[in-house]
Design a protein around this motif. Structure first.
Motif, PDB file in Angstrom:
ATOM      1  N   ALA A 121     -21.200  54.053  36.698  1.00  0.00           N
ATOM      2  CA  ALA A 121     -22.557  53.906  37.774  1.00  0.00           C
ATOM      3  C   ALA A 121     -23.132  54.059  36.813  1.00  0.00           C
ATOM      4  CB  ALA A 121     -23.019  55.522  38.533  1.00  0.00           C
ATOM      5  N   ALA A 122     -23.928  53.449  37.838  1.00  0.00           N
ATOM      6  CA  ALA A 122     -25.935  52.952  36.932  1.00  0.00           C
ATOM      7  C   ALA A 122     -26.661  53.926  37.030  1.00  0.00           C
ATOM      8  CB  ALA A 122     -26.770  51.347  37.539  1.00  0.00           C
ATOM      9  N   THR A 123     -27.109  54.699  36.078  1.00  0.00           N
ATOM     10  CA  THR A 123     -28.744  55.609  35.995  1.00  0.00           C
ATOM     11  C   THR A 123     -29.554  55.535  35.146  1.00  0.00           C
ATOM     12  OG1 THR A 123     -28.727  58.120  35.405  1.00  0.00           O
ATOM     13  CG2 THR A 123     -27.204  56.233  33.780  1.00  0.00           C
ATOM     14  N   LEU A 124     -30.685  56.398  35.422  1.00  0.00           N
ATOM     15  CA  LEU A 124     -31.740  56.635  35.195  1.00  0.00           C
ATOM     16  C   LEU A 124     -32.438  57.440  34.263  1.00  0.00           C
ATOM     17  CD1 LEU A 124     -34.521  55.866  37.987  1.00  0.00           C
ATOM     18  CD2 LEU A 124     -34.385  54.647  36.225  1.00  0.00           C
ATOM     19  N   ASN A 125     -30.855  58.413  33.927  1.00  0.00           N
ATOM     20  CA  ASN A 125     -30.851  59.421  33.488  1.00  0.00           C
ATOM     21  C   ASN A 125     -31.083  59.392  31.665  1.00  0.00           C
ATOM     22  OD1 ASN A 125     -31.777  60.073  35.641  1.00  0.00           O
ATOM     23  ND2 ASN A 125     -29.291  61.617  36.731  1.00  0.00           N
ATOM     24  N   ASP A 126     -30.192  58.551  30.932  1.00  0.00           N
ATOM     25  CA  ASP A 126     -30.291  58.480  29.549  1.00  0.00           C
ATOM     26  C   ASP A 126     -31.472  57.105  28.892  1.00  0.00           C
ATOM     27  OD1 ASP A 126     -28.351  60.354  30.515  1.00  0.00           O
ATOM     28  OD2 ASP A 126     -26.758  58.448  30.838  1.00  0.00           O
ATOM     29  N   LYS A 127     -30.896  56.170  28.857  1.00  0.00           N
ATOM     30  CA  LYS A 127     -32.036  55.881  28.196  1.00  0.00           C
ATOM     31  C   LYS A 127     -33.580  55.068  28.991  1.00  0.00           C
ATOM     32  CE  LYS A 127     -28.158  52.590  26.457  1.00  0.00           C
ATOM     33  NZ  LYS A 127     -27.810  51.125  26.530  1.00  0.00           N
ATOM     34  N   ASN A 128     -33.377  55.651  30.138  1.00  0.00           N
ATOM     35  CA  ASN A 128     -34.750  55.409  30.768  1.00  0.00           C
ATOM     36  C   ASN A 128     -35.972  56.899  30.014  1.00  0.00           C
ATOM     37  OD1 ASN A 128     -36.397  54.357  32.986  1.00  0.00           O
ATOM     38  ND2 ASN A 128     -37.379  56.744  34.026  1.00  0.00           N
ATOM     39  N   VAL A 129     -35.359  57.812  29.718  1.00  0.00           N
ATOM     40  CA  VAL A 129     -35.766  59.792  29.439  1.00  0.00           C
ATOM     41  C   VAL A 129     -36.296  58.725  27.581  1.00  0.00           C
ATOM     42  CG1 VAL A 129     -35.260  62.323  28.176  1.00  0.00           C
ATOM     43  CG2 VAL A 129     -34.632  60.571  30.450  1.00  0.00           C
ATOM     44  N   THR A 130     -35.190  58.457  26.448  1.00  0.00           N
ATOM     45  CA  THR A 130     -35.188  57.903  25.451  1.00  0.00           C
ATOM     46  C   THR A 130     -36.037  56.820  25.649  1.00  0.00           C
ATOM     47  OG1 THR A 130     -33.301  58.418  24.991  1.00  0.00           O
ATOM     48  CG2 THR A 130     -34.400  56.948  23.175  1.00  0.00           C
ATOM     49  N   GLU A 131     -36.531  55.836  26.648  1.00  0.00           N
ATOM     50  CA  GLU A 131     -37.789  55.209  26.533  1.00  0.00           C
ATOM     51  C   GLU A 131     -38.558  55.259  26.890  1.00  0.00           C
ATOM     52  OE1 GLU A 131     -38.694  50.835  28.213  1.00  0.00           O
ATOM     53  OE2 GLU A 131     -37.345  51.424  26.171  1.00  0.00           O
ATOM     54  N   ARG A 132     -38.910  56.843  27.380  1.00  0.00           N
ATOM     55  CA  ARG A 132     -39.904  57.077  27.624  1.00  0.00           C
ATOM     56  C   ARG A 132     -41.118  57.897  26.666  1.00  0.00           C
ATOM     57  NH1 ARG A 132     -42.034  53.659  30.609  1.00  0.00           N
ATOM     58  NH2 ARG A 132     -43.636  54.431  29.784  1.00  0.00           N
ATOM     59  N   ILE A 133     -40.252  58.779  25.985  1.00  0.00           N
ATOM     60  CA  ILE A 133     -40.363  59.403  24.696  1.00  0.00           C
ATOM     61  C   ILE A 133     -40.702  58.559  23.600  1.00  0.00           C
ATOM     62  CG2 ILE A 133     -39.451  60.922  22.959  1.00  0.00           C
ATOM     63  CD1 ILE A 133     -37.722  62.118  24.883  1.00  0.00           C
ATOM     64  N   ASN A 134     -40.973  57.554  23.309  1.00  0.00           N
ATOM     65  CA  ASN A 134     -40.589  56.839  22.295  1.00  0.00           C
ATOM     66  C   ASN A 134     -42.250  55.714  22.342  1.00  0.00           C
ATOM     67  OD1 ASN A 134     -38.461  57.046  21.015  1.00  0.00           O
ATOM     68  ND2 ASN A 134     -37.111  55.203  21.939  1.00  0.00           N
ATOM     69  N   LYS A 135     -42.038  55.734  24.069  1.00  0.00           N
ATOM     70  CA  LYS A 135     -44.018  54.885  24.401  1.00  0.00           C
ATOM     71  C   LYS A 135     -44.356  56.082  24.378  1.00  0.00           C
ATOM     72  CE  LYS A 135     -42.263  51.260  27.508  1.00  0.00           C
ATOM     73  NZ  LYS A 135     -42.588  50.234  26.646  1.00  0.00           N
ATOM     74  N   PHE A 136     -44.285  57.089  24.659  1.00  0.00           N
ATOM     75  CA  PHE A 136     -44.674  58.478  24.527  1.00  0.00           C
ATOM     76  C   PHE A 136     -45.644  58.167  23.030  1.00  0.00           C
ATOM     77  CE2 PHE A 136     -45.041  63.243  23.375  1.00  0.00           C
ATOM     78  CZ  PHE A 136     -46.295  63.473  24.320  1.00  0.00           C
ATOM     79  N   TRP A 137     -44.875  58.981  21.980  1.00  0.00           N
ATOM     80  CA  TRP A 137     -45.200  58.299  20.857  1.00  0.00           C
ATOM     81  C   TRP A 137     -46.044  57.596  20.036  1.00  0.00           C
ATOM     82  CZ3 TRP A 137     -45.424  63.080  18.263  1.00  0.00           C
ATOM     83  CH2 TRP A 137     -45.121  64.093  18.063  1.00  0.00           C
ATOM     84  N   ALA A 138     -45.564  56.519  20.727  1.00  0.00           N
ATOM     85  CA  ALA A 138     -46.316  55.180  20.265  1.00  0.00           C
ATOM     86  C   ALA A 138     -48.221  55.055  20.363  1.00  0.00           C
ATOM     87  CB  ALA A 138     -46.034  53.926  20.764  1.00  0.00           C
ATOM     88  N   LEU A 168     -45.535  59.737  28.735  1.00  0.00           N
ATOM     89  CA  LEU A 168     -44.050  60.054  29.751  1.00  0.00           C
ATOM     90  C   LEU A 168     -43.867  60.459  30.426  1.00  0.00           C
ATOM     91  CD1 LEU A 168     -42.053  61.388  27.407  1.00  0.00           C
ATOM     92  CD2 LEU A 168     -43.570  63.691  27.990  1.00  0.00           C
ATOM     93  N   THR A 169     -44.509  60.675  31.173  1.00  0.00           N
ATOM     94  CA  THR A 169     -44.117  60.978  32.752  1.00  0.00           C
ATOM     95  C   THR A 169     -43.793  59.723  33.769  1.00  0.00           C
ATOM     96  OG1 THR A 169     -45.714  61.519  33.896  1.00  0.00           O
ATOM     97  CG2 THR A 169     -44.611  63.025  32.097  1.00  0.00           C
ATOM     98  N   TYR A 170     -43.860  58.250  33.168  1.00  0.00           N
ATOM     99  CA  TYR A 170     -44.011  57.518  34.034  1.00  0.00           C
ATOM    100  C   TYR A 170     -42.157  57.794  35.020  1.00  0.00           C
ATOM    101  CZ  TYR A 170     -43.948  52.662  35.574  1.00  0.00           C
ATOM    102  OH  TYR A 170     -43.747  51.284  36.670  1.00  0.00           O
ATOM    103  N   GLY A 171     -41.918  57.618  35.576  1.00  0.00           N
ATOM    104  CA  GLY A 171     -40.826  57.846  36.620  1.00  0.00           C
ATOM    105  C   GLY A 171     -39.835  58.328  36.645  1.00  0.00           C
ATOM    106  N   LEU A 172     -39.977  59.343  36.050  1.00  0.00           N
ATOM    107  CA  LEU A 172     -39.227  60.560  35.410  1.00  0.00           C
ATOM    108  C   LEU A 172     -38.976  60.860  36.696  1.00  0.00           C
ATOM    109  CD1 LEU A 172     -40.008  61.575  31.867  1.00  0.00           C
ATOM    110  CD2 LEU A 172     -38.575  59.684  33.042  1.00  0.00           C
ATOM    111  N   GLU A 173     -39.741  61.475  37.836  1.00  0.00           N
ATOM    112  CA  GLU A 173     -39.255  61.942  38.901  1.00  0.00           C
ATOM    113  C   GLU A 173     -38.789  61.255  39.752  1.00  0.00           C
ATOM    114  OE1 GLU A 173     -42.657  59.266  39.649  1.00  0.00           O
ATOM    115  OE2 GLU A 173     -42.105  60.247  38.105  1.00  0.00           O
ATOM    116  N   LEU A 174     -38.157  60.618  39.397  1.00  0.00           N
ATOM    117  CA  LEU A 174     -36.946  59.847  39.753  1.00  0.00           C
ATOM    118  C   LEU A 174     -35.629  60.026  39.521  1.00  0.00           C
ATOM    119  CD1 LEU A 174     -38.233  55.811  40.280  1.00  0.00           C
ATOM    120  CD2 LEU A 174     -37.889  57.959  41.904  1.00  0.00           C
TER     121      LEU A 174
END
Length: 323
Positions: A121-138, A168-174
């Motif tokens: 199954a395709a999901t937004l919940n895993d790598k998407n969160v990690t990607e947002r955190i990495n961009k946030f710290w950048a 950080l929060t972009y798209g995480l509401e999904l």
């Protein structure tokens, strides 16, 4: 204006494909085989053959309207637990002119990163969160490198809220985030804010309250409610949302997440469906002694004085156990 003009230019494509069903997916009986935002288009089909037919129709339309399709940015993933029969294992690709595109483990669209789990199954919940955190710290480190620590505290807080938090929060509401993921995101937010104020990540958690900044989890929940409100107000998506609410047995859907959220914070779903915007969810903060608030506020007032910045740091880190 260009995205709006492009939408007008491709409007007939959406109508042609929808009218030419049955290929493509449906949600509660409503066609969802093609979804477009400006020049980003998603095609969805229960079968790869159907996906190929949708792509062929798009290519025919593009050829008649002088639109070029970027092959390098064209990708697809499979989502579902159905296993591919061995005799079809080598036919799992779609063709675009002379190019063959095979399914990938992840797909990015409008900044959202979908990844395929082991279950298929395709999901937004895993790598998407990690990607947002990495961009946030950048963003946080670039602000520090740019000298944000020498700005006054109000400017630091404003830049944190306007640049770092939206990253950080972009798209995480999904996403259907777990309680642990929400707690981790709150921790990342507090840690980054302390970095911007040049205090230890182990210091007291006073900054959010002192600077009146919501927790990350609160911001995500408010974004979720705002998105639901916009979906209800849209004629096309309202029908799908209502159908999803009536069915009520999909525990993985965005709509079910919003219903659970409203129940937990005491919001009325009838008010939301009627278009009544509720008051924002507010963050709860740890109690801070009045004398501490007064001292930190005074330090912020005279932030341009080096001794006050040192005093601010000493107060934040006072009696904090180190590991």
């Amino acid at each position: 204006m260009s995205p709006h003009l492009y939408n007008d230019y491709t409007e007939n494509l959406l109508k042609d494909i929808e009218q030419a069903a049955p290929v493509g997916t449906t949600v509660h009986g409503y066609y969802s085989g093609i979804v477009a935002y400006a020049d980003d288009i998603i095609l969805m089909s229960p079968t790869i053959g159907g996906l190929q037919e949708l792509l062929d129709r798009c290519m025919k339309y593009f050829g008649n309207t002088a639109i070029n399709l970027n092959v390098a940015k064209t990708e697809f993933i499979r989502s579902g637990t159905t296993k591919t029969p061995p005799e079809n294992i080598n036919n799992e690709y779609i063709s675009l002119d002379v190019h063959f595109i095979t399914p990938q483990d992840s797909l990015k669209h409008l900044g959202f990163l979908w990844n395929v789990k082991k279950s298929g199954a395709a999901t937004l919940n895993d790598k998407n969160v990690t990607e947002r955190i990495n961009k946030f710290w950048a963003v946080v480190y670039s602000l520090i490198k740019g000298g944000i620590r020498y700005c006054n505290p109000q400017s630091i807080a404003a830049l944190f809220e306007s640049l770092a938090i939206p990253t950080l929060t972009y798209g995480l509401e999904l996403c259907s985030l777990t309680g642990t993921q929400m707690t981790d995101l709150d921790r990342e937010g507090r840690k980054a804010l302390k970095q911007l104020f040049n205090v230890s990540k182990h210091s007291r958690n006073h900054l959010n309250k002192i600077m009146n900044i919501h927790h990350i989890s609160t911001i995500i929940n408010n974004n979720k409610i705002n998105l639901f409100t916009r979906l209800i107000q849209n004629e096309g998506t309202r029908r799908i949302v209502l159908a999803e609410m009536c069915e009520g047995n999909n525990h993985r859907s965005f709509v079910s997440d919003v219903v659970s959220l409203c129940n937990s914070v005491g919001y009325s779903m009838f008010d939301l469906l009627a278009g009544i915007r509720p008051k924002k969810i507010l963050s709860t903060y740890d109690e801070i002694p009045e004398e501490t608030i007064h001292a930190l506020t005074e330090c912020c007032t005279f932030w341009n004085v080096a001794s006050k910045r040192c005093q601010f740091r000493d107060i934040m880190e006072e009696f904090v156990p180190r590991t």
